[in-house]
Design an enzyme around this catalytic site. Structure first.
Site, PDB file in Angstrom:
ATOM      1  N   LYS A 119       5.852  -2.432   7.803  1.00  0.00           N
ATOM      2  CA  LYS A 119       6.878  -1.707   7.051  1.00  0.00           C
ATOM      3  C   LYS A 119       8.094  -2.620   6.936  1.00  0.00           C
ATOM      4  O   LYS A 119       8.737  -2.947   7.925  1.00  0.00           O
ATOM      5  CB  LYS A 119       7.229  -0.413   7.791  1.00  0.00           C
ATOM      6  N   GLY A 174       8.735   3.414  -0.796  1.00  0.00           N
ATOM      7  CA  GLY A 174       9.721   4.476  -0.628  1.00  0.00           C
ATOM      8  C   GLY A 174      11.112   3.902  -0.700  1.00  0.00           C
ATOM      9  O   GLY A 174      11.298   2.716  -0.970  1.00  0.00           O
ATOM     10  N   SER A 175      12.110   4.736  -0.464  1.00  0.00           N
ATOM     11  CA  SER A 175      13.488   4.273  -0.567  1.00  0.00           C
ATOM     12  C   SER A 175      13.823   3.269   0.527  1.00  0.00           C
ATOM     13  O   SER A 175      14.740   2.474   0.391  1.00  0.00           O
ATOM     14  CB  SER A 175      14.437   5.465  -0.471  1.00  0.00           C
ATOM     15  N   PHE A 176      13.066   3.303   1.616  1.00  0.00           N
ATOM     16  CA  PHE A 176      13.326   2.376   2.720  1.00  0.00           C
ATOM     17  C   PHE A 176      12.854   0.974   2.381  1.00  0.00           C
ATOM     18  O   PHE A 176      13.322  -0.008   2.932  1.00  0.00           O
ATOM     19  CB  PHE A 176      12.593   2.844   3.978  1.00  0.00           C
ATOM     20  N   GLY A 177      11.876   0.854   1.486  1.00  0.00           N
ATOM     21  CA  GLY A 177      11.258  -0.428   1.197  1.00  0.00           C
ATOM     22  C   GLY A 177       9.788  -0.221   0.900  1.00  0.00           C
ATOM     23  O   GLY A 177       9.414   0.737   0.218  1.00  0.00           O
ATOM     24  N   ASP A 198      10.935  14.919  10.710  1.00  0.00           N
ATOM     25  CA  ASP A 198      10.410  14.699   9.360  1.00  0.00           C
ATOM     26  C   ASP A 198       8.897  14.914   9.350  1.00  0.00           C
ATOM     27  O   ASP A 198       8.144  14.109   8.804  1.00  0.00           O
ATOM     28  CB  ASP A 198      10.767  13.292   8.879  1.00  0.00           C
ATOM     29  N   ILE A 214       0.820  -1.211   0.000  1.00  0.00           N
ATOM     30  CA  ILE A 214       0.000   0.000   0.000  1.00  0.00           C
ATOM     31  C   ILE A 214       0.854   1.262   0.000  1.00  0.00           C
ATOM     32  O   ILE A 214       0.327   2.373   0.046  1.00  0.00           O
ATOM     33  CB  ILE A 214      -0.922   0.016   1.240  1.00  0.00           C
ATOM     34  N   GLY A 215       2.155   1.120  -0.031  1.00  0.00           N
ATOM     35  CA  GLY A 215       3.035   2.286  -0.052  1.00  0.00           C
ATOM     36  C   GLY A 215       4.448   1.861  -0.371  1.00  0.00           C
ATOM     37  O   GLY A 215       4.828   0.709  -0.168  1.00  0.00           O
ATOM     38  N   VAL A 234       5.449  -0.690   2.314  1.00  0.00           N
ATOM     39  CA  VAL A 234       4.505  -0.811   3.423  1.00  0.00           C
ATOM     40  C   VAL A 234       3.356  -1.694   2.956  1.00  0.00           C
ATOM     41  O   VAL A 234       2.863  -1.549   1.835  1.00  0.00           O
ATOM     42  CB  VAL A 234       3.984   0.569   3.863  1.00  0.00           C
TER      43      VAL A 234
END
Length: 1001
Positions: free
Chosen positions: A57, A37-40, A151, A34-35, A42
């Site tokens: 996450k 980003g650079s972290f991985g 953030d 469902i999401g 979600v």
């Protein structure tokens, strides 16, 4: 945990207790992305144990910078474990599987940025106030525990089904406050964070700035400077004025709130607790404002997903009936709908320096977290999305809840001609059941676009990540150098302190040794004095005994001689009767014996007086000798202390110079490294900017090439359009020709029909020829115009891009110049402050030295004064005792060593100063030596026949007695005591300091 530990290692028990050992794949089911980003990524999931909906996450810690990724995971888990507040995301646990951490949290519907993405318009002020109020409560909780989020943005402010506001994405958070890391998302970053390494530390007020930017984002759909390159935005934020709300429709409360949050100087910025008392968030508003907003958003998401579904059905239906060659208006309509849905992309994308961020402010997460903290769209928790998204590698099919159970069922509102759907009630029940598990305010297109952008924009993300990594590495290098120099300084200071302590201990030992030596010398002298006094007394007593024996022998001889003389005189005088002679002889004998007895008694008395006097003199001289020795010893000790204190002060000054030299060398080393790091940072920034410029120019050229390639298709389409218009005109003219021909044929005679038809035919041919000429002219004009327009548009785009890139480059140069100037000013300020500290320390040291010297001098004076006072008291007590015993001070002090040596052999040698000091201590010598005890009277007594001789002898004895009497002693001492007392009280300190002894005479 030490940063050198291997990524994923659980050997450290403190780290191991952060993670659960269960297999997460067995605990959680129905995972749906469902999401991203650079972290991985979600995921939405169900907890198999409780059937609870959760968000997971997934963060990988393999590959490059694995240790740093692992440390960031540990930091985020520790942070989440520490916090527990209604306005922060609830942490449920963390699991490890195959170099991936599964961070499990509560599921939320989506983020505040999703609201903007769905509605394509700003939020209302009361809605912004409600969201801001919840976020402020969460921030106040964090700041009260010295935690910093770092953030804050709309994408990290999540919403739950009951309308609860939750802070999320703590990958950038700091566990300590103040902090000094370069962390955050560029457009929301506070100036002090951007300048953290250059200007020092920051605290929780950076979150207040980010919240102010978030308010602008919610009010204007994007944060300030969003159409600017992310790096350029950093430079702009660091050196330009704070942004403000652009529209005038907002209330003064809202404007004041935003202005308060965006104070450039952190000290002027209010805290989160203070902002909770602001009227903007305290104003009355409906309790259901967020619930209503969430419901409207969910309805809008459902409509958008239904629209997508209908388009897909329509395409499939058209392909099935008409084949794949269907283009035209439907296609255009779909494109228009696409523009409407992704308006932020198309309106900003061409100017957006970071394409991956050009979706909306929510996805705009090139989060400058320290490295992988850089959760691009760490809408981690938006994670929490909606309608079922079935992932199949890169494809996404987003289904409505109804369609999940009835995949072939059309929407009854849009397709009434389709077959009847199942009953409405059952469909509502199914929809409610699915919503309960996977409600969302995110559209399927947003999730898909997020994944695609993450795949496409890795180059830009890597550049930003590399820049953050470089900034963090520079900070680590600078901190490592500072720690190294601090350790060196501490070691140097400890060494100096140890040297000083060693010297002080040695000095103390020397003083202690000297004191013991002095005590031993004093004890030895006291024993020697006691022995000398005993010997002296024995010597006088022996001499007096000898004199007494000699005197008695002399008396016997005199008695015998006198007796014979008397007998001879009696024998010569025959006339005197014998009895009378015997009586006279007996009387003479008796008188002579009585006289001799008196003489013996006088001798014994004089001997006793002499013994007492000489013993008293000897004791006084011993007392003065002991005083001289005490003065010598005290002077030696004080001189030793003075020398030691001088050596200690010299060492302190040398140590001060050594510390000063080391401090300036360390400061120079730090400043030199700082300059090198700034130079390297500026070079990297310039390189990144030039690469960005090249990439923008390359993208623009690629776009122009595509436009040129697509131009023939466009021209063909327009040519077909003109051709169609021409055909329509021809058809109209043909119809008009036929109508005119029929009319003329009816109205003219039959014999003229041939001429009329010929004339009409010629007219029709002429008009068609004119129309053909117009057609050719229109085609040629369209071709030339379109080519010219394309060239002009492309040239204008090139010029705009060049100007924009040039402005960004100038902005970078201005920012770097400002940083250099600030660094130089900081270096000058540091040198000036160090010089002030060193000079102050030198002044304090000199003041301390002066105070210690003064204290030592006072101690010296006090020691000498107390010594002399004690010695004066002892002399005075001794003299008082002597006066009480009948001895005059004058008599006691008027015996020279030479005179004393006549009666006490060896005494003259003892009279010298035992310590080698000056000789004369005893005052004035006597006028002459005492008469020998063997001759007490010059001339002796007269013959017994002459009483005058006896009288003369007695008078002499009485004179001697008077001279030695207490009255005579008092009279002789009465005139000299004041003078002696005055001589004792003058120049006391100088005499002892100069080595001379005080004489109490």
């Amino acid at each position: 945990m030490p940063s050198t530990s291997r990524a994923g290692s659980l050997k450290d028990p403190d780290v191991a207790e952060l993670f659960f050992r269960d297999d997460p794949e067995k605990l959680f089911s129905d995972l749906r992305e469902i999401g991203h980003g650079s972290f991985g990524a979600v995921y939405f999931a169900h907890d198999a144990r409780t059937s609870e909906v959760v968000a997971i996450k997934k963060m990988s810690y393999s590959g490059k910078q694995s240790n740093e990724k692992w440390q960031d995971i540990i930091k985020e888990v520790k942070f989440l474990q520490r916090i527990q507040h209604p306005n922060s995301i609830e942490y449920k646990g963390c699991y490890l599987r195959e170099h991936t951490a599964w961070l499990v949290m509560e599921y939320c519907l989506g983020s505040a940025s999703d609201l903007l993405e769905v509605h394509k318009k700003p939020l209302q002020e009361i809605e912004i106030a409600a969201i801001t109020h919840g976020a402020l409560q969460g921030l106040a909780y964090l700041h009260s525990h010295n935690l910093i989020h770092r953030d804050i943005k709309a994408g990290n402010i999540l919403l739950t089904e009951p309308g609860q506001v939750k802070l999320a994405d703590f990958g950038s958070a700091s566990i300590v406050s103040p902090a000094n890391s370069f962390v955050g998302t560029p457009y929301w970053m506070a100036p002090e964070v951007i300048l953290a390494m250059d200007e020092g530390q920051y605290d929780g007020k950076v979150d207040v700035w980010s919240l102010g930017i978030t308010c602008v984002e919610l009010a204007e759909r994007k944060p300030p400077l969003f159409n600017m390159n992310a790096m350029s935005a950093l430079y702009h934020i660091a050196q330009n004025e704070s942004p403000t709300l652009q529209s005038t429709e907002w209330s003064d409360y809202f404007r004041n709130f935003v202005d308060s949050c965006l104070h450039k100087i952190p000290q002027d910025r209010p805290t989160s607790d203070e902002l909770l008392k602001h009227m903007f968030v305290l104003r009355e508003r409906p309790e259901t404002v967020l619930i209503d907003l969430i419901q409207r958003t969910k309805d809008a998401v459902r409509e958008l997903d239904n629209l997508q579904y209908r388009k897909m059905k329509k395409l499939l239906f058209q392909e099935a009936h008409n084949g794949p060659a269907v283009e035209t208006q439907e296609e255009d309509e779909e494109q228009e709908h696409g523009v409407g849905r992704t308006g932020t992309v198309n309106s900003i994308g061409s100017n957006q320096s970071i394409p991956s961020m050009s979706i909306s402010a929510s996805s705009q997460s090139s989060s400058v977290n320290s490295l992988p903290d850089a959760s691009d769209d760490k809408s981690e928790l938006d994670m929490m999305e909606g309608d079922h998204t079935v992932m199949s590698n890169s494809s996404v099919i987003h289904l409505k809840p109804e369609e999940e159970n009835y995949p072939e069922e059309p929407d009854p509102r849009t397709r009434p001609s389709e077959p009847q759907s199942p009953p409405q009630v059952s469909r509502h029940k199914s929809h409610y059941r699915n919503r309960e598990h996977f409600a969302t305010i995110r559209t399927a297109s947003l999730v898909t676009r997020q994944i695609q952008e993450h795949e496409q924009d890795s180059e830009l993300r890597e550049q930003m990540s590399g820049y953050k990594r470089m900034r963090r590495q520079h900070q680590k290098q600078l901190m490592a150098l500072e720690n190294k120099l601090k350790a060196e300084m501490d070691e140097h200071r400890l060494r100096l302190d140890k040297d000083l302590e060693t010297q002080r201990n040695n000095f103390a030992a020397e003083i202690e040794k000297l004191v013991k030596k002095h005590q031993a010398a004093m004890e030895k002298e006291l024993k020697l004095m006691a022995n000398e006094e005993k010997k002296f007394q024995q010597h006088i007593q022996a001499q007096q005994k000898k004199e007494l024996n000699s005197f008695l022998e002399s008396q016997k001889r005199e008695y015998k001689l006198r007796k014979e003389q008397l007998k001879e005189e009696l024998n010569e005088n025959q006339s005197t009767p014998k009895k009378e002679k015997q009586e006279w002889l007996s009387k003479q004998k008796e008188n002579f014996q009585h006289f001799q007895a008196e003489e013996e008694a006088n001798l014994l008395r004089r001997q006793r007086q002499y013994l007492e006097l000489e013993c008293r003199r000897f004791k006084r001289r011993m007392l003065l000798s002991r005083h001289n020795l005490e003065q010598d010893l005290v002077r030696e000790e004080l001189n030793k202390r003075q020398t030691q204190k001088d050596l200690e002060h010299a060492m302190l000054l040398r140590q001060h110079e050594s510390m000063q030299e080391l401090e300036f060398r360390h400061l120079n080393t730090i400043q030199r490294m700082r300059c090198e790091l700034i130079k390297l940072q500026h070079q990297t920034e310039l390189t990144n900017q030039l690469e960005y410029n090249k990439r923008r120019e390359r993208e623009l050229r690629r776009k122009h090439v595509m436009e040129v390639r697509q131009q023939p298709k466009s021209l063909k389409s327009k040519e077909l359009q003109i051709k169609k218009q021409f055909q329509d005109t021809c058809k109209i003219q043909t119809r008009q020709y036929k109508a005119l021909r029929n009319h003329l044929l009816k109205s003219t005679p039959k014999n003229e029909h041939k001429a009329v038809l010929k004339r009409l035919k010629e007219e029709q041919t002429r008009k068609l020829a004119i129309l053909a000429e117009q057609y050719d002219h229109s085609i040629n004009e369209m071709l030339s115009t379109q080519a010219l327009r394309l060239d002009e548009a492309q040239e204008a785009e090139c010029q705009v891009l060049k100007m924009q890139l040039q402005q960004e480059l100038e902005l970078l140069n201005a920012y770097q110049s400002k940083i250099k100037m600030q660094a130089e000013a900081q270096h000058e300020r540091e040198i000036r402050e160090l010089e002030q500290r060193v000079s102050l320390r030198r002044a304090l040291l000199e003041q301390k030295i002066e105070e210690e010297m003064l204290a030592l001098q006072n101690e010296r004076t006090e020691r000498i004064r107390s010594l002399l006072e004690r010695q004066a008291r002892e002399i005075e007590a001794f003299d008082s005792e002597s006066m009480r015993l009948g001895f005059s001070n004058m008599i006691l002090s008027n015996l020279s060593p030479e005179a004393f040596s006549h009666s006490y052999p060896g005494a003259s040698g003892w009279s010298h100063n035992p310590t080698g000091g000056p000789g004369p201590h005893w005052g004035h010598p006597m006028a002459g030596p005492p008469q020998a005890w063997g001759h007490p009277m010059q001339g002796g007594p007269q013959p017994w026949g002459h009483p005058s001789g006896s009288v003369q002898g007695v008078s002499r004895g009485s004179t001697m007695g008077v001279r030695n009497s207490p009255q005579a002693l008092r009279r002789t001492a009465s005139g000299g005591r004041t003078e002696q007392g005055m001589s004792r009280s003058t120049s006391v300190t100088s005499q002892i300091s100069n080595g001379s002894h005080m004489s109490y005479t």
